[in-house]
Design a protein around this motif. Structure first.
Motif, mmCIF file in Angstrom:
data_model
loop_
_atom_site.group_PDB
_atom_site.id
_atom_site.type_symbol
_atom_site.label_atom_id
_atom_site.label_comp_id
_atom_site.label_asym_id
_atom_site.label_seq_id
_atom_site.Cartn_x
_atom_site.Cartn_y
_atom_site.Cartn_z
ATOM 1 N N ASP A 216 39.243 29.572 50.683
ATOM 2 C CA ASP A 216 39.364 29.014 49.343
ATOM 3 C C ASP A 216 40.835 28.949 48.946
ATOM 4 O O ASP A 216 41.706 29.459 49.666
ATOM 5 N N PRO A 217 41.186 28.299 47.819
ATOM 6 C CA PRO A 217 42.594 28.175 47.423
ATOM 7 C C PRO A 217 43.306 29.505 47.225
ATOM 8 O O PRO A 217 44.539 29.567 47.315
ATOM 9 N N ARG A 218 42.562 30.581 46.954
ATOM 10 C CA ARG A 218 43.188 31.890 46.761
ATOM 11 C C ARG A 218 43.348 32.642 48.075
ATOM 12 O O ARG A 218 43.691 33.825 48.079
ATOM 13 N N TRP A 219 43.047 31.951 49.203
ATOM 14 C CA TRP A 219 43.249 32.524 50.532
ATOM 15 C C TRP A 219 42.229 33.616 50.849
ATOM 16 O O TRP A 219 42.483 34.527 51.622
ATOM 17 N N LYS A 220 41.052 33.513 50.231
ATOM 18 C CA LYS A 220 39.956 34.394 50.580
ATOM 19 C C LYS A 220 39.064 33.688 51.596
ATOM 20 O O LYS A 220 38.914 32.469 51.576
ATOM 21 N N VAL A 221 38.452 34.506 52.457
ATOM 22 C CA VAL A 221 37.676 33.963 53.563
ATOM 23 C C VAL A 221 36.203 34.315 53.380
ATOM 24 O O VAL A 221 35.867 35.463 53.065
ATOM 25 N N SER A 222 35.347 33.320 53.566
ATOM 26 C CA SER A 222 33.906 33.563 53.583
ATOM 27 C C SER A 222 33.388 33.278 54.992
ATOM 28 O O SER A 222 33.872 32.369 55.669
ATOM 29 N N PHE A 223 32.404 34.051 55.430
ATOM 30 C CA PHE A 223 31.916 33.970 56.803
ATOM 31 C C PHE A 223 30.443 33.560 56.830
ATOM 32 O O PHE A 223 29.649 33.973 55.984
#
Length: 400
Positions: A216-223
């Motif tokens: 996401d734009p905040r540099w968080k990762v979803s798996f």
């Protein structure tokens, strides 16, 4: 004769751009691909004249190779079609002694040793066509493969690197995005291959699971985890290798058992299909649907759709998988229709084959400085060729 080199700059440029198209095509046939690329950015008429020569060279990915001479490494590019003809394009000298660990979307990633001991290696991206370079943060020296999501000048640029631990040799993935000082290590065990598709990162693991990573734009990762390629009772298929291939309309997995040696390798292809909004399933396919796959140790696994051969010399065929195998990384192919693998015999490249390179000639803005008034070497080359062609035509007309 060539137009004079003296005079007003605009008039000179107009004279060069006004060359007869037939004469331009006759001249360009004698120039290497590097000069074709330079000439193609001069003006619209020159780009049109070069298109018939440059476009055939883009039918299939190029091969990066080296003569492997004991004194120096002369890295160069070769056409994978027409038996490995040299393209006359070389890697800049300052990069030849550096370790190339990535070939992705027209860029090469190089690592150079740090100036101080116990430091991570310095990394750079190189566009060998335009000569542009992009500085990257430091990376560990254990990179196996690096890929990029898009052009490094795009706002959504992301780089992913497949690495391994020096102590236990466990493989892991690091992702980097500009504006963040350090890379982000993904918590995925035993990764063996990576590919970007529509901004998401697909990670294939040693247990044949596929993880889909979205940023996401905040540099968080979803798996998201996709079920394994094998049935429960066949979770450990033995000795094998597997590669991810990105296509415009999907992601594929090429699985190959290595228990029978290179000669008897049997490849299977799986397609990752979306099933609902957040679910995927993997199905085996018996045809590539007119595509051609190209696999390499540290390059993007890519699919070229409906590739057509232009001559009998072309060794690249549709519905085939081309990969580098054996101790010498020789060129092999797998025919999906016949279900067998074979060594490509028509390839004449005597150099050491290193990797596939996917040229991207759509963005040639870095070459815009190469104009008739700013590149005397290109002008002198064209003038010499024009003179040679004129003399040859005159001798033929006189019957000598």
């Amino acid at each position: 004769m060539a137009p004079p080199l003296a005079g007003d700059e605009e008039d000179e440029k107009a004279r060069w751009c006004g060359l007869n198209m037939d004469m331009m095509e006759m001249i360009l046939k004698h120039l290497p691909i590097a000069d074709h690329i330079s000439a193609s950015v001069v003006c619209k008429s020159w780009r049109l004249a070069t298109s018939d020569i440059i476009l055939p060279a883009l039918r299939a990915p190029w091969l990066l190779g080296s003569a492997m001479d004991s004194a120096s490494l002369d890295w160069g590019f070769y056409a994978s079609s027409n038996g490995g003809r040299s393209l006359g394009l070389e890697i800049p000298k300052e990069f030849r002694s550096q370790w190339c660990c990535g070939s992705s979307k027209g860029w090469l990633m190089h690592l150079r040793k740090p100036r101080r001991r116990f430091r991570e290696f310095e990394a750079r991206l190189l566009n060998p066509i335009t000569g542009a370079t992009v500085e990257l943060p430091s990376f560990p020296p254990t990179i196996i493969k690096s890929i990029i999501s898009t052009s490094p000048f795009a706002t959504d640029f992301t780089l992913a690197a497949l690495c391994f631990e020096l102590i236990n040799f466990v493989k892991y993935v690091i992702v980097y995005r500009p504006g963040h000082p350090r890379g982000k290590k993904l918590l995925i065990d035993d990764a063996i291959d990576i590919v970007f598709h529509h901004g998401r990162l697909y990670v294939l693991t040693d247990s044949a699971e596929i993880w889909v990573c979205a940023f996401d734009p905040r540099w968080k990762v979803s798996f998201q985890c996709i079920l394994t390629l094998f049935e429960e009772e066949d979770r450990h298929p033995g000795s094998y290798w597997a590669k991810l291939v990105g296509s415009n309309d999907g992601v594929f997995v090429v699985y190959c058992s290595t228990t029978t040696g290179v000669e008897g390798q049997q490849l299977k292809v799986f397609e990752v299909k979306e099933w609902g909004l957040r679910h995927h399933r993997v199905v085996e396919v018996n045809s590539l649907g007119g595509r051609t796959f190209f696999l390499g140790p540290f390059s993007d696994g890519v699919a070229i759709y409906k590739m057509k051969s232009s001559s009998k010399l072309d060794i690249i065929k549709p519905d085939h998988i081309y990969y580098l195998a054996g101790s010498d990384y020789s060129l092999w192919a797998h025919c999906m229709q016949k279900g067998r693998s074979f060594r490509v015999e028509g390839f004449k490249l005597v150099d050491h084959i290193v990797e596939w390179f996917i040229p991207d000639l759509e963005d040639r803005s870095g070459l815009m400085a190469v104009t008739p008034t700013h590149s005397r070497s290109l002008l002198l080359t064209i003038s010499f060729v024009m003179l040679a062609v004129s003399v040859r035509c005159m001798l033929g007309w006189l019957g000598i």
